[in-house]
Write a protein that holds these residues in place. Structure first.
Motif, PDB file in Angstrom:
ATOM      1  N   VAL A   1     -13.838  65.532  49.751  1.00 55.72           N
ATOM      2  CA  VAL A   1     -13.647  66.224  51.030  1.00 55.72           C
ATOM      3  C   VAL A   1     -12.477  67.194  50.940  1.00 55.72           C
ATOM      4  O   VAL A   1     -12.539  68.328  51.422  1.00 55.72           O
ATOM      5  N   TRP A   2     -11.383  66.755  50.293  1.00 55.34           N
ATOM      6  CA  TRP A   2     -10.214  67.632  50.146  1.00 55.34           C
ATOM      7  C   TRP A   2     -10.567  68.862  49.308  1.00 55.34           C
ATOM      8  O   TRP A   2     -10.082  69.964  49.568  1.00 55.34           O
TER       9      TRP A   2
ATOM     10  N   LEU B   1     -12.728  73.188  61.873  1.00 52.00           N
ATOM     11  CA  LEU B   1     -13.204  71.849  62.219  1.00 52.00           C
ATOM     12  C   LEU B   1     -13.266  70.968  60.979  1.00 52.00           C
ATOM     13  O   LEU B   1     -12.897  69.781  61.008  1.00 52.00           O
ATOM     14  N   TYR B   2     -13.725  71.536  59.876  1.00 48.83           N
ATOM     15  CA  TYR B   2     -13.794  70.781  58.620  1.00 48.83           C
ATOM     16  C   TYR B   2     -12.404  70.384  58.154  1.00 48.83           C
ATOM     17  O   TYR B   2     -12.169  69.233  57.741  1.00 48.83           O
ATOM     18  N   LEU B   3     -11.462  71.327  58.208  1.00 51.14           N
ATOM     19  CA  LEU B   3     -10.092  71.035  57.786  1.00 51.14           C
ATOM     20  C   LEU B   3      -9.454  69.954  58.661  1.00 51.14           C
ATOM     21  O   LEU B   3      -8.715  69.098  58.166  1.00 51.14           O
ATOM     22  N   GLY B   4      -9.758  69.996  59.969  1.00 50.25           N
ATOM     23  CA  GLY B   4      -9.178  69.020  60.885  1.00 50.25           C
ATOM     24  C   GLY B   4      -9.775  67.634  60.742  1.00 50.25           C
ATOM     25  O   GLY B   4      -9.050  66.648  60.562  1.00 50.25           O
ATOM     26  N   LEU B   5     -11.115  67.555  60.810  1.00 51.43           N
ATOM     27  CA  LEU B   5     -11.782  66.249  60.727  1.00 51.43           C
ATOM     28  C   LEU B   5     -11.792  65.706  59.307  1.00 51.43           C
ATOM     29  O   LEU B   5     -11.537  64.522  59.069  1.00 51.43           O
ATOM     30  N   GLY B   6     -12.099  66.588  58.347  1.00 56.23           N
ATOM     31  CA  GLY B   6     -12.258  66.140  56.977  1.00 56.23           C
ATOM     32  C   GLY B   6     -10.951  65.842  56.270  1.00 56.23           C
ATOM     33  O   GLY B   6     -10.766  64.762  55.706  1.00 56.23           O
TER      34      GLY B   6
ATOM     35  N   TYR C   1      -6.401  61.798  55.012  1.00 56.38           N
ATOM     36  CA  TYR C   1      -5.112  61.130  55.110  1.00 56.38           C
ATOM     37  C   TYR C   1      -5.255  59.646  55.415  1.00 56.38           C
ATOM     38  O   TYR C   1      -4.490  58.814  54.910  1.00 56.38           O
ATOM     39  N   LEU C   2      -6.228  59.295  56.235  1.00 56.52           N
ATOM     40  CA  LEU C   2      -6.480  57.883  56.495  1.00 56.52           C
ATOM     41  C   LEU C   2      -6.790  57.151  55.191  1.00 56.52           C
ATOM     42  O   LEU C   2      -6.228  56.092  54.898  1.00 56.52           O
ATOM     43  N   ALA C   3      -7.699  57.730  54.420  1.00 53.90           N
ATOM     44  CA  ALA C   3      -8.139  57.085  53.178  1.00 53.90           C
ATOM     45  C   ALA C   3      -7.006  56.976  52.165  1.00 53.90           C
ATOM     46  O   ALA C   3      -6.787  55.920  51.564  1.00 53.90           O
ATOM     47  N   ILE C   4      -6.268  58.069  51.961  1.00 50.65           N
ATOM     48  CA  ILE C   4      -5.209  58.069  50.949  1.00 50.65           C
ATOM     49  C   ILE C   4      -4.042  57.181  51.373  1.00 50.65           C
ATOM     50  O   ILE C   4      -3.483  56.428  50.551  1.00 50.65           O
ATOM     51  N   ASN C   5      -3.668  57.219  52.643  1.00 53.55           N
ATOM     52  CA  ASN C   5      -2.579  56.363  53.107  1.00 53.55           C
ATOM     53  C   ASN C   5      -2.936  54.888  52.948  1.00 53.55           C
ATOM     54  O   ASN C   5      -2.095  54.061  52.571  1.00 53.55           O
ATOM     55  N   TYR C   6      -4.187  54.537  53.249  1.00 51.27           N
ATOM     56  CA  TYR C   6      -4.613  53.156  53.070  1.00 51.27           C
ATOM     57  C   TYR C   6      -4.603  52.769  51.593  1.00 51.27           C
ATOM     58  O   TYR C   6      -4.144  51.694  51.220  1.00 51.27           O
TER      59      TYR C   6
END
Length: 294
Positions: free
Chosen positions: A18-19, A219-224, A230-235
């Protein structure tokens, strides 16, 4: 809810794919929207998502005296400095070249984690990271100027600055994850980003017209990127070694090359494609992650 290391690996793969698309979205948005308004837009979408989730999912934090310095430093590194350097760089270099610099992240983060957190680095991991760095060198120093890359060396230098910001962020958040939920930290990044980018965005004139593809890019930059990635990497950083979590960023340049070729029509030289192959080889050579004892 705790996930297995295998699940964390899959999550990291998806997050970094996604990034990779974020580099393409940035390139598209820059054709129609001023820089600071792009930066504000992407963090605002993420912040709205966290506001919606706030009452039900965001836990109460156990604040410790003095943590405000670390929390402020985290937000300053990412998204403030990272997004600024990254998006600015794409005004001067191609998405393909810029994304290849990201392959240095694992090496720098692993070195920092070794210094500050005493996380070991295996010989296999070092070998894989070395291959990735060699690939970045091939890509960065074999690119010429083009219409969409008027000053690739300057652009790549800005990406290197983004790399340093992201490295500091990874080391800081590893410390904070011991006391704060990854959900809270991710939300703080987006809200802090809004406060940082808002003043400069308001000073720029609004674009006369914004086509649908530019809105879709924001929208892609915001949601994706700002929300899901960030949720995935922080976890992941809270579950496995910081250096190993960052190893998956080597997927970014590989998938950016593919997307830039298909969507933007970007082309690399034969030597640059050899560099991309080295990056991919580095991922497999370094092996899979292990759970962190931190």
């Amino acid at each position: 809810m705790a996930f297995s290391v295998r699940t964390v690996s899959i999550l990291l793969i998806l997050a970094n794919i996604v990034w990779a698309g974020g580099f393409i979205a940035n390139k598209i948005a820059l054709d129609y929207i001023p820089l600071w308004q792009i930066l504000l837009g992407r963090v605002s979408v993420g912040a709205i998502c966290y506001i919606i989730l706030y009452k039900r999912y965001l836990p109460v934090t156990n604040y410790k005296s003095g943590d405000w310095k670390w929390l402020l430093a985290m937000v300053l590194c990412e998204p403030c400095l990272l997004f600024t350097f990254e998006t600015s760089a794409l005004q001067y270099t191609t998405a393909s070249q810029a994304s290849m610099i990201v392959a240095c992240f694992p090496f720098v983060v692993a070195a920092g984690a070794w210094i500050f957190y005493k996380e070991s680095i295996s010989r296999r991991g070092l070998f894989g990271m070395g291959l990735a760095v060699a690939g970045v060198i091939l890509v960065s120093f074999n690119g010429g100027e083009a219409a969409d890359a008027p000053n690739p060396l300057l652009g790549n230098l800005l990406i290197c600055c983004a790399l340093l910001s992201s490295t500091c962020y990874a080391l800081i958040i590893k410390k904070l994850c011991a006391r704060y939920s990854f959900l809270f930290l991710s939300a703080l990044q987006c809200v802090g980003g809004v406060l940082f980018f808002l003043p400069k965005a308001l000073l720029q004139p609004l674009p006369a017209a914004v086509p649908p593809q530019a809105w879709a890019a924001i929208l892609y930059l915001g949601l994706g990127v700002s929300f899901f990635t960030y949720l995935a990497i922080n976890y992941a950083i809270s579950r496995i070694k910081a250096g190993q979590a960052m190893l998956y960023t080597n997927l970014i340049p590989v998938f950016t090359l593919i997307l830039a070729f298909v969507i933007l029509g970007e082309r690399l030289t034969p030597l640059q494609y050899c560099g991309a192959a080295l990056v991919l080889a580095g991922i497999f050579a370094a092996g899979s992650p292990q759970e962190s004892k931190a």
